[in-house]
Structures are given as C-alpha cells and as structure tokens.
Design a protein around this motif. Structure first.
Motif, PDB file in Angstrom:
ATOM      1  N   TYR A  95      53.048  39.025  36.769  1.00  0.00           N
ATOM      2  CA  TYR A  95      52.670  37.651  37.129  1.00  0.00           C
ATOM      3  C   TYR A  95      51.927  37.638  38.466  1.00  0.00           C
ATOM      4  O   TYR A  95      50.856  37.071  38.594  1.00  0.00           O
ATOM      5  N   GLU A  96      52.496  38.328  39.437  1.00  0.00           N
ATOM      6  CA  GLU A  96      51.893  38.326  40.781  1.00  0.00           C
ATOM      7  C   GLU A  96      50.541  39.035  40.790  1.00  0.00           C
ATOM      8  O   GLU A  96      49.620  38.617  41.480  1.00  0.00           O
ATOM      9  N   MET A 117      53.983  44.667  42.905  1.00  0.00           N
ATOM     10  CA  MET A 117      53.988  43.271  42.440  1.00  0.00           C
ATOM     11  C   MET A 117      54.295  43.227  40.949  1.00  0.00           C
ATOM     12  O   MET A 117      53.976  44.154  40.215  1.00  0.00           O
ATOM     13  N   PHE A 163      47.166  37.065  41.866  1.00  0.00           N
ATOM     14  CA  PHE A 163      46.750  37.479  43.209  1.00  0.00           C
ATOM     15  C   PHE A 163      45.405  36.893  43.653  1.00  0.00           C
ATOM     16  O   PHE A 163      45.301  36.251  44.712  1.00  0.00           O
ATOM     17  N   ARG A 192      45.528  33.245  44.395  1.00  0.00           N
ATOM     18  CA  ARG A 192      46.240  32.927  45.644  1.00  0.00           C
ATOM     19  C   ARG A 192      45.314  33.130  46.828  1.00  0.00           C
ATOM     20  O   ARG A 192      45.299  32.323  47.762  1.00  0.00           O
TER      21      ARG A 192
END
Ligand SMILES: Nc1ncnc2c1ncn2[C@@H]1O[C@H](COP(=O)(O)OP(=O)(O)OP(=O)(O)O)[C@@H](O)[C@H]1O
Ligand SMILES: [Mg+2]
Length: 378
Positions: free
Chosen positions: A94-95, A91, A99, A102
């Motif tokens: 940013y991801e 990832m 995480f 989300r």
C-alpha cells in the motif's frame, strides 16, 4: 487524450555515438506501441527521450500540440516502468503504491481511492499490507505497475517490464497488460525483445535496427507483408527460412531454382519478379516454417534431410538441410540450404530420415539479394 509525435528525432551521445537516427512516428491516443529490435538498436534511448530522461539531440517531440523538448520529465504527464523496478523494501505494498502521491501531497482520501482502485484492477487488493519480500516475482511486478497506474499518467512508458520473470509469469502478466490497456484506455509505449509480447500486445509494432526505423505496422501486417529481409527474419519463431535462388523462366513458368531443386512461382509473384527484372538473377527466397507442408501439388516439393526434431506439444519443428544441396566434398550443406519446418505433432519423421515438404507458394517472399528489400512488398 494523448497523441505523441516524434519528428526527425536523433540522438548522438557525448562520445559521438549516433544511437537514434531520424526517428519519425505518430502515436495516437490509446495506441499500444511496441519497440522491437536487436540489442543496442536504440529502443531504450528513444523511450528515454520521450520520458525526458535523455536529451533530444535534434528533432522535435510533440505531445498533444505542445513541443516537449525542453519540458521537465515530471511535467510531461508520462510514467515509466523500468526493467529493474525498485520497490521500497521497508514499506508495505500500500505504502509503495501511495508513495508518489504522498510526495505530490494529494489528499489522503484521494490517495486511498486511487491505491485501492489500482489494486483492484491488478488483483492485488489482498496483498496491500504485505512487504515486497513476501511477494512472488509476478506480484512484485504488479505492485511496480500499480505504483505507476495510481499517478494516472497520459502515457505509460514500459522498458522490458516483464524481462526478469519466468516464462509462465510472463505469459500471465502479458494477458494482464492487454486487459489493463483495454480497461485504462491508456496510450502505452512498450519496449521488448519478446516476439510473442510484440505480436499479441501491440496495436502497432516499430521494428528498429541500428538506430533506424525499418517498418511500422500492425502485427498481422508486419508478419504478412514485411518491408525487407531483416523484418521478415526478426518477426516469427522459428525464423523465416531464407534460401539463395536464381529466377529462371521456362516457357510460361517462372521458377526459383536452388542447386538441386526448383519451385514454381505463382502468377502474381512471377509478374512482380519480371517487373523488377529478376529473371536470370540471384534473389533470396523466404518461406516461413509453417508454410511447409507434408502434402501439396507435385512440383512444389523440397526434400529435407532431418537433423533435429523438436516436439513442442502442439507442433513439431524439424530442422535440416535440403537434400542434394550438399557441397562438392559431400560434407554438410552450407548455411544457405538450411530449413526449418513447423508440422503437426503426429509427424513421426526422425533425424537422419528424409522428408518431402511442399511449399505453399502463395505465401512465399522474395528479397533483393543486395538490398534485402521485399520484392513482393505491397
Ligand atoms: N550514455 C551513453 N553513451 C554512449 N553510448 C550509449 C549510451 N547509452 C547507450 N549507448 C549506446 O547507444 C546504443 C543504443 O542503446 P539502447 O540502450 O537504446 O539500446 P536498446 O535497443 O535499448 O538495447 P537493449 O535491447 O540491449 O536494451 C547502444 O549501442 C548503446 O551502447
Ligand atoms: Mg534497452
């Protein structure tokens, strides 16, 4: 707002090992609390009990007037940064940071706002599209901290978060953590081995040994007024010098005497020593390396035979033995007469030479030889 209190908290592991004993601590909102102590003294165990990752064997954990013992970790509004933080390699930065939000199904705009804000604070906005493999150690560490910041916890728990960084990066991250603490107004509980981190980051330091708290105090207070020899020796680098001495009174002056030397106690220390009936007894004299000087009043001098000279740039550390304190065979002096002195870098004294050092007697400590208690503790 987050006030945390631990009341008589104990941890006994399944194998019967008692890792934390009778731990009592009030942590106030915005405190930056540091746990320090030798390896195995129970720092991580205590942190993990606060996080809810380890069951509390007895005692109570309160957060803002709620008893937390039985509350699930995810409902404690705490976030933990581990020594060996893991980033998801496939990832982007940013991801990675987004995480946990989300998973919690926060709205996309809210996630985006939080990630960009945290990245701004940590100065990694320009790295958001990169994968972890393309980051330096310090940048990865900041991403790990970022993925905790975005959760906006009430309390940050950090277990040696900087321990796998090199000295320079540690120094940089230390400054950033201090800034983060100020900017976030967060409550932080932080475990470290590193004295410099403890002294510079902490609003209060908790010194632990064998599962027990030795002393809780602000850094300067801990340094100036340690409760016992253990704390005095643990905080400060190089460590405080400890010399076995006997206390003798001659006319109006109280002396602390080694084998071949003696130093006069100041009035206040002499009074305390008398109150504690130390006269005639053996005690431990504590002198910090920086309280030994090349000049001073006659009668407060020690003669050191220099063994090692370490030039650290802004200062020079001399290690040696008190001359004259050699044992009968004329061999090396015993451990009790070893000395380290921190002097200005222009001091040219070399190994093999002798140097006269004057102790600042207003700053010395005296410890009970049996219990280690600081006789001059205020
Ligand atoms: N699951 C376990 N079962 C039994 N004993 C344990 C367990 N986990 C830790 N201990 C012991 O409890 C003591 C405290 O461990 P802890 O991890 O809290 O130490 P620490 O102060 O964090 O040390 P370090 O500085 O090395 O990280 C140690 O002696 C350790 O061996
Ligand atoms: Mg640990």
């Amino acid at each position: 707002m987050a006030n945390i209190s631990l009341v008589n908290v104990c941890k006994t592991y399944k194998n019967g090992y008692s890792a934390v004993k009778d731990f009592n601590l009030e942590i106030r909102d915005k405190d930056f609390i540091i746990f320090v102590g030798p390896s195995g003294c129970g720092k991580s165990t205590t942190l993990r009990m606060i996080a809810g990752l380890e069951e509390i064997s007895s005692g109570e954990l309160w957060i803002d007037d709620c008893l937390m013992n039985m509350v699930e970790p995810k409902n404690r509004e705490l976030s933990m940064v581990f020594q060996n933080y893991a980033l998801y390699p496939h990832m982007s930065v940013y991801e990675n940071m987004a995480f946990s939000l989300r998973v919690r199904k926060l709205p996309k705009e809210e996630i985006d706002r939080r990630v960009r804000e945290a990245a701004g604070t940590l100065e990694i906005s320009h790295l958001l599209d990169r994968r972890p493999a393309a980051l330096s150690g310090g940048q990865r560490q900041r991403v790990a901290i970022g993925s905790v910041i975005v959760r906006q916890p009430k309390v940050y728990l950090m277990d040696e978060p900087l321990s796998n960084l090199d000295a320079k990066l540690r120094g940089q991250m230390r400054v950033e953590l201090a800034r983060l603490h100020r900017e976030l107004g967060a409550t932080i509980i932080y475990v470290t081995h590193d004295q410099v981190e403890a002294m510079t980051l902490g609003t209060r330091i908790v010194v632990m040994k064998d599962g027990r708290i030795q002393q809780v105090a602000a850094p300067a207070e801990l340094y100036e007024n340690p409760i016992n020899q253990f704390v005095a020796g643990f905080i400060g680098s190089p460590s405080m010098n400890f010399l076995e001495v006997s206390v003798k009174k001659e006319k109006e002056i109280t002396w602390v005497c080694g084998k071949s030397w003696r130093l006069p106690l100041g009035a206040a220390a002499a009074r305390r020593a008398a109150d504690r009936s130390c006269t005639g007894k053996r005690v431990i004299l504590g002198i910090r390396p920086e309280d030994l000087h090349q000049e001073g009043p006659d009668g407060a001098a020690l003669e050191m035979e220099i063994h090692v000279r370490e030039l650290l740039g802004a200062e020079v550390i001399l290690h040696g033995d008190i001359a004259g304190d050699m044992d009968e065979t004329g061999g090396a002096a015993d451990k009790k007469s070893q000395l380290a002195a921190k002097l200005p870098p222009d001091c040219n004294a070399r190994p093999g030479e002798h140097i006269r050092l004057f102790a600042d007697m207003s700053r010395i400590k005296l410890f009970d030889a049996d219990t280690g208690e600081n006789i001059l503790y205020i």
